[in-house]
Structures are given as structure tokens and as C-alpha cells.
Design a protein around this motif. Structure first.
Motif: not given
Length: 280
Positions: A168-197
Motif C-alpha cells: 500500500k505504501e507504493l500507492e500512497e507515495a504515488a498519491i503524495v507525488d500527485g499521480a492520478s489513478p491511471l498513472a498509478i496503475v500504468w507506472h506503479v502497478f503494471m511493472p510489478l504485475m508482469g507475471p500475473a499479466l
């Protein structure tokens, strides 16, 4: 002491025998399809470890007697488009269900999963009316749309499970930096979800590649058929002849790409299947 060693050896031996039986059970049908595809005429009914005089004309006849190359391209287009659309929608849904707190999200997730439990025959008439009203009959996009009935619930469920386990800390840090939900999904979560994708995408690709009922119902001409329908409709010179050699050759041609994909992405598939199963 000796009893423990004997039991250990017996256990290893039983495990090896079981493993060999499973490998034989899964590999032998594909091996026999290859052997049968290299035979012709009466030799098809002879039991040989390998044909003495391989008959390669079966592979040539598959592409010469029907537009099988076009059918392969159709299946490739439908499978890839289905995977792309399913992953895009499932990723957005997984973020909403897995990371945002709202009332009824678990009920929504179970409803999505419950949709995949309906047999294809139960929704066939409704899907036909929808496809026909949209003017997509005998169109490849009709298959991409209908295939999401069974690919989308699975991808949403798997990606939601994986999304919940991300820190959850990754998402909170991105929100503090002003990232939008789309940017969080695309730039934060997608690189970590490679195996699942990769795992969900490959399983959705295989399901779309092998689907038969919708492809048979929603396509009419041979130029729009996918490979399962094209193989099922291969006919001989007369109504009493079934060209097993051509059918086996076509089956081998369409199975090899799936085996290659699984071998290439096998490590990511294992990582994706085990991701989210253990916390911490």
C-alpha cells in the motif's frame, strides 16, 4: 536405518513412476498426432513407432485445399484482440475492486466470477441476438466480443487477487507525488504485475484460440472461420471419406505455437500462478 532408506527409495521410485505416467498421458496424444499426420491411406491404421516413409503432403494439402493460412491469421487476430481488451478492462476493474473501498465490492467480484460459470449454450441465443443487432455477424470482432464472456471474469479475478497483495505504501507515495489513478496503475502497478499479466493473458489466449462453439455460430464463410472450425469442417473426396492425415496435420500446425508460447513464458506462468498465494 535400512528401513528408512528403503522407504525413501520406494517413495522416490513411486514418485518417478507417477511422474512418467503423467508425462506419457499428456504427451502421447500429441506424439500420435504427429505420427498420424505423416501417414496416408492404409498406413494410418498401422501401429508404427515412426512412419518409415513420412508423407509430408498432408501438410501441403491442408493449405492447398482450404484457406487454412487465413484461418490461422483469423485465430491470431481474435485471440490477441481478446487478450488485449480483457487485460485492459480487467486491470482497471482489479484496481477498483482490489484497492478502493466501497460497499458491495466482494458481491461484485463474485457476480463477475459467477458469469463464467454459465455454459456457453445457455448464453448462445442471447449472444447471437446481440451480435446480429450490432451488425457483427460473420465478423471477427463478433468473436472477440463474445470470447470476453469467459476470459474477462477469469482475468479480473486473478488480477484482483494479485493487486491486493501489492504494498500500500507504493500507492500512497504515488498519491503524495500527485499521480492520478491511471498513472498509478500504468507506472506503479503494471511493472510489478508482469507475471500475473503474462499468466492470465496466455491462458486467455489459449482459451480464445481453442474456442469452437461461438466461432461456429457467429461465422459463416470459410474466410472468416478460425482454426478449430476449419479443422472440424475438413472433408474428404467423398461423404464416406474422413481425411485423418490432413486433420492431424492441421492439429499439429495449430498446436505447436501454443507449446512454444508456454515454453517461452513458463517461468512467468509459474510466478503468476503462485503470486498472491502467500502473504509477506
Amino acid at each position: 536405518m535400512w528401513n528408512k532408506k528403503i522407504r525413501r527409495w520406494l517413495g522416490k521410485g513411486a514418485f518417478c513412476v507417477l511422474l512418467m505416467a503423467i508425462i506419457f498421458y499428456t504427451v502421447f496424444p500429441f506424439y500420435w498426432a504427429i505420427v498420424s499426420s505423416l501417414k496416408s491411406g492404409a498406413t494410418l491404421f498401422q501401429v508404427d513407432f515412426w512412419p518409415r516413409d513420412p508423407y509430408w503432403d498432408n501438410y501441403v494439402a491442408v493449405f492447398r485445399e482450404q484457406p487454412f493460412g487465413r484461418n490461422i491469421l483469423n485465430s491470431l487476430f481474435v485471440s490477441v484482440s481478446t487478450v488485449m481488451i480483457s487485460l485492459a478492462l480487467a486491470l482497471a476493474a482489479a484496481y477498483a475492486i482490489g484497492r478502493i473501498q466501497f460497499r458491495g465490492r466482494m458481491l461484485l467480484l463474485f457476480v463477475i466470477l459467477g458469469v463464467s460459470m454459465f455454459p456457453q449454450v445457455a448464453v448462445l441465443s442471447g449472444m447471437f441476438e446481440l451480435i446480429n443487432s450490432l451488425g457483427l455477424y460473420n465478423n471477427l470482432w463478433a468473436l472477440s466480443l463474445s470470447y470476453m464472456i469467459f476470459t474477462l471474469p477469469f482475468t479480473v479475478w486473478v488480477l484482483t487477487t494479485f493487486m491486493r497483495e501489492l504494498p500500500k505504501e507504493l500507492e500512497e507515495a504515488a498519491i503524495v507525488d500527485g499521480a492520478s489513478p491511471l498513472a498509478i496503475v500504468w507506472h506503479v502497478f503494471m511493472p510489478l504485475m508482469g507475471p500475473a499479466l503474462v499468466t492470465t493473458g496466455l491462458l486467455a489466449f489459449i482459451a480464445a484460440w481453442n474456442e469452437f462453439l461461438f466461432a461456429l455460430t457467429f461465422t459463416l464463410t470459410s474466410e472468416m472461420r478460425t482454426v478449430p472450425v476449419a479443422i472440424a469442417l475438413i472433408s474428404g473426396a467423398s461423404a464416406y471419406e474422413l481425411p485423418w492425415g490432413n486433420i492431424m496435420a492441421a492439429s499439429v500446425v495449430v498446436t505447436v505455437p501454443l507449446i512454444v508460447l508456454v515454453l517461452i513464458f513458463q517461468r512467468r506462468i509459474v510466478s503468476g500462478l503462485t503470486a498472491g498465494s502467500v502473504k509477506g
